[in-house]
Motif scaffolding. Structure first.
Motif, PDB file in Angstrom:
ATOM      1  N   ALA A   1       0.953  -1.350  -0.222  1.00  6.79           N
ATOM      2  CA  ALA A   1       0.073  -0.043  -0.033  1.00  6.79           C
ATOM      3  C   ALA A   1       1.040   1.253   0.309  1.00  6.79           C
ATOM      4  CB  ALA A   1      -0.852   0.083   1.249  1.00  6.79           C
ATOM      5  N   ALA A   2       2.063   1.263   0.784  1.00  7.05           N
ATOM      6  CA  ALA A   2       2.833   2.405   0.689  1.00  7.05           C
ATOM      7  C   ALA A   2       3.506   2.503  -0.464  1.00  7.05           C
ATOM      8  CB  ALA A   2       3.816   2.281   2.017  1.00  7.05           C
ATOM      9  N   SER A   3       3.994   1.302  -1.118  1.00 10.69           N
ATOM     10  CA  SER A   3       4.874   1.660  -2.285  1.00 10.69           C
ATOM     11  C   SER A   3       3.748   2.074  -3.612  1.00 10.69           C
ATOM     12  CB  SER A   3       5.331   0.359  -2.612  1.00 10.69           C
ATOM     13  OG  SER A   3       4.283  -0.623  -3.182  1.00 10.69           O
ATOM     14  N   LEU A   4       2.487   1.962  -3.577  1.00 11.61           N
ATOM     15  CA  LEU A   4       1.701   2.488  -4.670  1.00 11.61           C
ATOM     16  C   LEU A   4       0.944   3.708  -4.336  1.00 11.61           C
ATOM     17  CD1 LEU A   4      -0.227  -1.292  -5.122  1.00 11.61           C
ATOM     18  CD2 LEU A   4       1.365   0.078  -6.776  1.00 11.61           C
ATOM     19  N   LEU A   5       1.202   4.384  -3.058  1.00 15.10           N
ATOM     20  CA  LEU A   5       0.488   5.524  -2.582  1.00 15.10           C
ATOM     21  C   LEU A   5       0.447   6.559  -3.616  1.00 15.10           C
ATOM     22  CD1 LEU A   5      -0.953   6.938  -0.327  1.00 15.10           C
ATOM     23  CD2 LEU A   5       0.789   7.482   0.553  1.00 15.10           C
ATOM     24  N   SER A   6       1.594   6.873  -4.417  1.00 14.92           N
ATOM     25  CA  SER A   6       1.683   7.969  -5.340  1.00 14.92           C
ATOM     26  C   SER A   6       1.277   7.367  -6.583  1.00 14.92           C
ATOM     27  CB  SER A   6       3.084   8.465  -5.303  1.00 14.92           C
ATOM     28  OG  SER A   6       4.076   7.293  -5.509  1.00 14.92           O
ATOM     29  N   GLU A   7       1.210   6.248  -7.096  1.00 15.37           N
ATOM     30  CA  GLU A   7       0.783   5.569  -8.192  1.00 15.37           C
ATOM     31  C   GLU A   7      -0.606   5.382  -8.551  1.00 15.37           C
ATOM     32  OE1 GLU A   7       3.225   2.367  -9.309  1.00 15.37           O
ATOM     33  OE2 GLU A   7       5.031   3.235  -8.434  1.00 15.37           O
ATOM     34  N   ASP A   8      -1.370   4.690  -7.297  1.00 19.10           N
ATOM     35  CA  ASP A   8      -2.449   4.228  -7.500  1.00 19.10           C
ATOM     36  C   ASP A   8      -3.283   4.513  -6.145  1.00 19.10           C
ATOM     37  OD1 ASP A   8      -5.110   2.911  -7.796  1.00 19.10           O
ATOM     38  OD2 ASP A   8      -4.352   1.524  -9.090  1.00 19.10           O
ATOM     39  N   LEU A   9      -3.918   5.587  -5.855  1.00 14.98           N
ATOM     40  CA  LEU A   9      -4.465   5.856  -4.372  1.00 14.98           C
ATOM     41  C   LEU A   9      -5.494   4.781  -4.025  1.00 14.98           C
ATOM     42  CD1 LEU A   9      -4.401   7.712  -1.881  1.00 14.98           C
ATOM     43  CD2 LEU A   9      -5.813   9.228  -3.227  1.00 14.98           C
ATOM     44  N   GLU A  10      -6.285   4.538  -4.966  1.00 13.18           N
ATOM     45  CA  GLU A  10      -7.497   3.872  -4.770  1.00 13.18           C
ATOM     46  C   GLU A  10      -7.092   2.247  -4.326  1.00 13.18           C
ATOM     47  OE1 GLU A  10     -11.661   2.011  -6.923  1.00 13.18           O
ATOM     48  OE2 GLU A  10     -10.271   3.456  -7.830  1.00 13.18           O
ATOM     49  N   LEU A  11      -6.001   1.759  -5.106  1.00 15.17           N
ATOM     50  CA  LEU A  11      -5.697   0.350  -4.794  1.00 15.17           C
ATOM     51  C   LEU A  11      -4.635   0.531  -3.614  1.00 15.17           C
ATOM     52  CD1 LEU A  11      -5.007  -2.466  -5.149  1.00 15.17           C
ATOM     53  CD2 LEU A  11      -3.193  -1.873  -7.022  1.00 15.17           C
ATOM     54  N   SER A  12      -3.939   1.612  -3.351  1.00 16.78           N
ATOM     55  CA  SER A  12      -3.490   1.885  -1.848  1.00 16.78           C
ATOM     56  C   SER A  12      -4.197   1.693  -0.831  1.00 16.78           C
ATOM     57  CB  SER A  12      -2.643   2.837  -1.888  1.00 16.78           C
ATOM     58  OG  SER A  12      -1.768   2.944  -0.759  1.00 16.78           O
ATOM     59  N   THR A  13      -5.438   2.470  -1.160  1.00 16.36           N
ATOM     60  CA  THR A  13      -6.209   2.634   0.290  1.00 16.36           C
ATOM     61  C   THR A  13      -6.953   1.115   0.385  1.00 16.36           C
ATOM     62  OG1 THR A  13      -6.930   4.676  -0.384  1.00 16.36           O
ATOM     63  CG2 THR A  13      -8.311   3.544   1.010  1.00 16.36           C
ATOM     64  N   LEU A  14      -7.358   0.402  -0.581  1.00 13.71           N
ATOM     65  CA  LEU A  14      -7.972  -0.690  -0.565  1.00 13.71           C
ATOM     66  C   LEU A  14      -6.894  -2.027   0.310  1.00 13.71           C
ATOM     67  CD1 LEU A  14      -9.546  -1.220  -3.842  1.00 13.71           C
ATOM     68  CD2 LEU A  14     -10.637  -0.744  -1.524  1.00 13.71           C
ATOM     69  N   LEU A  15      -5.635  -1.827  -0.281  1.00 12.68           N
ATOM     70  CA  LEU A  15      -4.748  -2.792   0.303  1.00 12.68           C
ATOM     71  C   LEU A  15      -4.448  -2.436   1.914  1.00 12.68           C
ATOM     72  CD1 LEU A  15      -2.008  -2.792  -2.299  1.00 12.68           C
ATOM     73  CD2 LEU A  15      -3.419  -4.662  -1.633  1.00 12.68           C
ATOM     74  N   ALA A  16      -4.308  -1.158   2.209  1.00 16.11           N
ATOM     75  CA  ALA A  16      -4.440  -0.711   3.585  1.00 16.11           C
ATOM     76  C   ALA A  16      -5.388  -1.113   4.374  1.00 16.11           C
ATOM     77  CB  ALA A  16      -4.027   0.791   3.624  1.00 16.11           C
ATOM     78  N   LEU A  17      -6.785  -0.863   3.721  1.00 14.97           N
ATOM     79  CA  LEU A  17      -7.872  -1.351   4.628  1.00 14.97           C
ATOM     80  C   LEU A  17      -7.925  -3.022   4.687  1.00 14.97           C
ATOM     81  CD1 LEU A  17     -10.560   0.781   2.854  1.00 14.97           C
ATOM     82  CD2 LEU A  17     -10.042   0.777   5.229  1.00 14.97           C
TER      83      LEU A  17
END
Length: 338
Positions: A51-67
């Motif tokens: 999630a941290a690595s994707l934060l700047s690239e894909d915010l939606e996917l990053s949020t789903l992974l963090a959840l």
């Protein structure tokens, strides 16, 4: 007889074996659960890293992974990843306008306004939802006076009390460069001026009708917030008074002084109700009531401790002491349930 004894022994052995079996099964289950928890924590941390690595690239996917990471196991990494994505989804409002350090901020009770105080000599009121500066009050014309501009927002958000206090009470002599004033928070109209230049701290009563002040001149006072006229002097302190605060029901005022005492007063009469004596030779820097008004907490910078008092039933000794801080205690607050 021998047969009966042998049977009893066999039953005892069997019970012991059954107990041992149960203990072994419990130990195996504990090991299984521990292994499962470790696996979940590892998976959670791995998803949080993704999630941290994707934060700047894909915010939606990053949020789903963090959840998902938080749902699997609420690890520190998962909670940090979720916090970072939520901040990106809803960035914080920045309240711009002050030109120097902001040393305090206070929400109104309904959460719609924020009052800030700054070393630029002003107090500003903001819309908490839009970040709009709705009111600016200049407390100090000369920011090099050594005083600090402070503002107190009334509990209902309709009044602003301003004052200029020293940055430290450890000065030989002091008079404020600005008298305390009460303003209408909606219009900025000046409602009352407190004609006293020794005020170092102040508090508005819950009904906005009274102001309690702590004086550098060793005297606390209660004022009429509508007219600015004094109602009661609260004599008894022998050193500068550092703080004054109303109880939540407005019935009492507590003051803290460098004479080593905190005192509780009846707000409607100015009558002294209790004297709380800090350990000998130490000063009281701040005092405040619990939400129900039955207890008082005092702070002492010299001992780096907080003391809890049942002021009505047991004023002679604190009921608890909170220690552990290694530096000055700047502030404290009760939880809503006390």
């Amino acid at each position: 007889q021998a047969r009966r004894t042998a049977g009893q022994a066999a039953a005892t052995i069997q019970a012991q074996l059954d107990q041992a079996k149960k203990l072994l099964e419990a130990a195996k289950e504990a090991q299984r659960l521990e292994k499962e928890q470790r696996a979940k924590a590892a998976t959670s941390a791995q998803l949080a890293s993704m999630a941290a690595s994707l934060l700047s690239e894909d915010l939606e996917l990053s949020t789903l992974l963090a959840l998902e990471a938080t749902a699997i196991a609420p690890t520190r990494e998962a909670e940090d990843a979720l916090r970072r994505t939520l901040l990106e989804l809803s960035p914080p409002l920045v309240l711009r306008g002050h030109s120097d350090a902001v040393h305090s901020a206070q929400f109104s009770s309904n959460g719609q306004r924020v009052l800030t105080s700054s070393d630029d000599g002003t107090v500003r009121l903001w819309d908490a939802f839009t970040g709009t500066n709705v009111l600016t009050l200049r407390v100090l014309e000369n920011t090099k006076s050594g005083d600090r501009a402070s503002g107190i927002l009334s509990r209902d958000g309709t009044r602003v009390l301003t004052l200029a206090s020293p940055k430290t009470l450890a000065v030989g002599d002091w008079r404020s460069s600005s008298e305390p004033k009460v303003y209408d928070a909606a219009t900025g109209h000046l409602l009352a001026t407190i004609s006293n230049r020794f005020v170092v701290d102040a508090s508005l009563s819950p009904d906005n009708l009274q102001i309690a002040t702590a004086g550098f001149d060793t005297t606390a006072r209660i004022w009429d917030a509508r007219t600015g006229k004094i109602r009661f002097e609260l004599p008894g302190h022998e050193q500068r008074v550092a703080s004054a605060s109303f109880s939540s029901n407005g019935s009492w005022v507590v003051t803290a002084s460098w004479d080593g005492t905190a005192r509780v007063w009846e707000a409607s009469t100015g009558r002294s109700l209790a004297v709380l004596k800090i350990s000998k030779g130490n000063r009281a820097d701040f005092a405040a009531f619990s939400p129900d008004g039955t207890r008082v907490v005092t702070s002492c910078d010299e001992t780096k401790e907080l003391l809890l008092w049942d002021w009505a039933k047991r004023p002679g000794d604190p009921v608890a002491a909170f220690t552990g801080h290694e530096g000055s205690i700047r502030d404290f607050a009760f939880s809503a349930d006390g």
